[in-house]
Design an enzyme around this catalytic site. Structure first.
Site, PDB file in Angstrom:
ATOM      1  N   HIS A 175      -6.772  -3.674  18.990  1.00 14.60           N
ATOM      2  CA  HIS A 175      -6.455  -3.669  20.417  1.00 14.60           C
ATOM      3  C   HIS A 175      -7.004  -2.415  21.102  1.00 14.60           C
ATOM      4  O   HIS A 175      -7.324  -1.414  20.448  1.00 14.60           O
ATOM      5  CB  HIS A 175      -4.939  -3.714  20.626  1.00 14.60           C
ATOM      6  CG  HIS A 175      -4.360  -5.088  20.544  1.00 14.60           C
ATOM      7  ND1 HIS A 175      -3.204  -5.449  21.202  1.00 14.60           N
ATOM      8  CD2 HIS A 175      -4.777  -6.195  19.891  1.00 14.60           C
ATOM      9  CE1 HIS A 175      -2.935  -6.721  20.957  1.00 14.60           C
ATOM     10  NE2 HIS A 175      -3.875  -7.190  20.157  1.00 14.60           N
ATOM     11  N   GLU A 218      -7.641 -11.440  24.184  1.00 14.07           N
ATOM     12  CA  GLU A 218      -6.622 -11.330  25.225  1.00 14.07           C
ATOM     13  C   GLU A 218      -7.160 -10.464  26.362  1.00 14.07           C
ATOM     14  O   GLU A 218      -7.858  -9.470  26.126  1.00 14.07           O
ATOM     15  CB  GLU A 218      -5.359 -10.665  24.681  1.00 14.07           C
ATOM     16  CG  GLU A 218      -4.698 -11.369  23.534  1.00 14.07           C
ATOM     17  CD  GLU A 218      -3.585 -10.515  22.940  1.00 14.07           C
ATOM     18  OE1 GLU A 218      -2.583 -10.277  23.656  1.00 14.07           O
ATOM     19  OE2 GLU A 218      -3.734 -10.073  21.794  1.00 14.07           O
TER      20      GLU A 218
END
Length: 321
Positions: free
Chosen positions: A38, A107
């Site tokens: 991430h 995402e």
């Protein structure tokens, strides 16, 4: 017998601690490990997000046995697929064959940072499939020139290739992503214990291949403390991936989960120190056809007590599955 993994959750610990954690997981007897990739944490309270690939390189040198894996990397916005292939080949060499490349369509939380926008889900899947083909070709040793709908590659070749390419594990949740996973993947990644996902993966070429799930855990001898921690750091998980994939930052996740109660989180995440609760959560994946399940201990500062508990109580209980 189901394989039980450990998650290096980059959103809740710094890089040196993450390496220490996976060393502890290897010592405790976990079968494999996975690493989130991430740029942001989901919530401010998690507090971290180091570069996963540097952590993985250090982990490869600090461990001897435990397999390593991205869970998962998006090869379509933040990273170009040709660069992902180079990173994966290098990791397989560093880990001496212990690395698997987990890939997913991403995402907004992490991919918006390059300013390329966040298109509709179907476009993201088109980009993803094209990227996977590029990654696969490069890892197979091909020289790649590609001018596609979404990506250009000009005479790319990997010069440091492992004898055995890292397996590709493809994240899937719906019909289209299951088809991509079955066609190109050596393994399936899913975060819901749904047999339909495993079945669809098998129907498109994934029959007999590993299927990986993930279960968050909030271990603490004080169950109320475990519930508070799970609510503080993991309440985002109750929103579902169709929502979570669209939110652009921790502030959006905080707003979207402002009405989630501690009890709502405790209903979905095993909290406390009862191994049976974790066994039942893992059993749901096993019953759905999954062959590997990675556990996430919530709280970056809670890994050592969790690993001690896992070695002494939890893993022996899970081996009975």
């Amino acid at each position: 017998m189901v394989q039980i993994g450990y998650t290096m959750m980059t959103e809740q610990a710094g890089p040196r601690d993450l390496v220490d954690h996976v060393v502890g997981a290897e010592r405790a007897g976990f079968d494999f490990s996975v690493t989130s990739d991430h740029y942001f944490p989901w919530l401010d309270s998690q507090g971290h997000s180091p570069y996963a690939w540097s952590v993985l390189g250090a982990a490869a040198q600090a461990t001897d046995r435990i397999p390593l894996m991205t869970f998962v990397t998006c090869p379509t916005f933040r990273y170009h697929p040709a660069v992902v292939a180079q990173k994966a080949a290098t990791m397989q060499l560093l880990a001496q064959g212990r690395f698997r490349l987990g890939l997913g369509s991403g995402e907004n939380l992490n991919e918006h940072i390059v300013g390329a926008g966040w298109p509709a889900a179907q476009v993201r899947l088109e980009r993803f499939e094209e990227a996977v083909r590029i990654v696969r070709a490069l890892l197979d040793g091909e020289s790649v020139t590609h001018h596609g709908t979404h990506f250009d590659v000009d005479d790319a070749r990997l010069w440091d290739l492992p004898d055995t390419p890292p397996p590709l594990a493809i994240a899937a949740s719906g019909a289209s992503s299951c088809e991509i996973a079955g066609r190109y993947g050596d393994a399936l990644v899913a975060v819901q214990p749904e047999r339909d996902i495993v079945t669809a993966f098998g129907e498109h070429g994934g029959a007999g291949k590993p299927c990986l799930g993930q279960v968050p855990v909030s271990f603490d001898p004080d169950r109320e403390a475990a519930v508070r921690r799970a609510h503080d750091q993991f309440r985002w998980s109750v929103g579902g991936w169709q929502v979570n994939a669209e939110l652009p930052g921790p502030g959006g996740f905080a707003a979207a989960t402002q009405h989630v109660r501690p009890g709502d989180v405790a209903d979905t995440i095993p909290c406390g120190d009862d191994p049976a609760a974790v066994v039942e959560a893992v059993r749901a994946y096993v019953d759905a056809g999954f062959t590997e399940v990675a556990l996430v201990q919530i709280g970056g500062d809670q890994q050592k007590p969790f690993l001690h508990w896992a070695e002494k109580e939890l893993l022996p209980a899970l081996r009975e599955l």
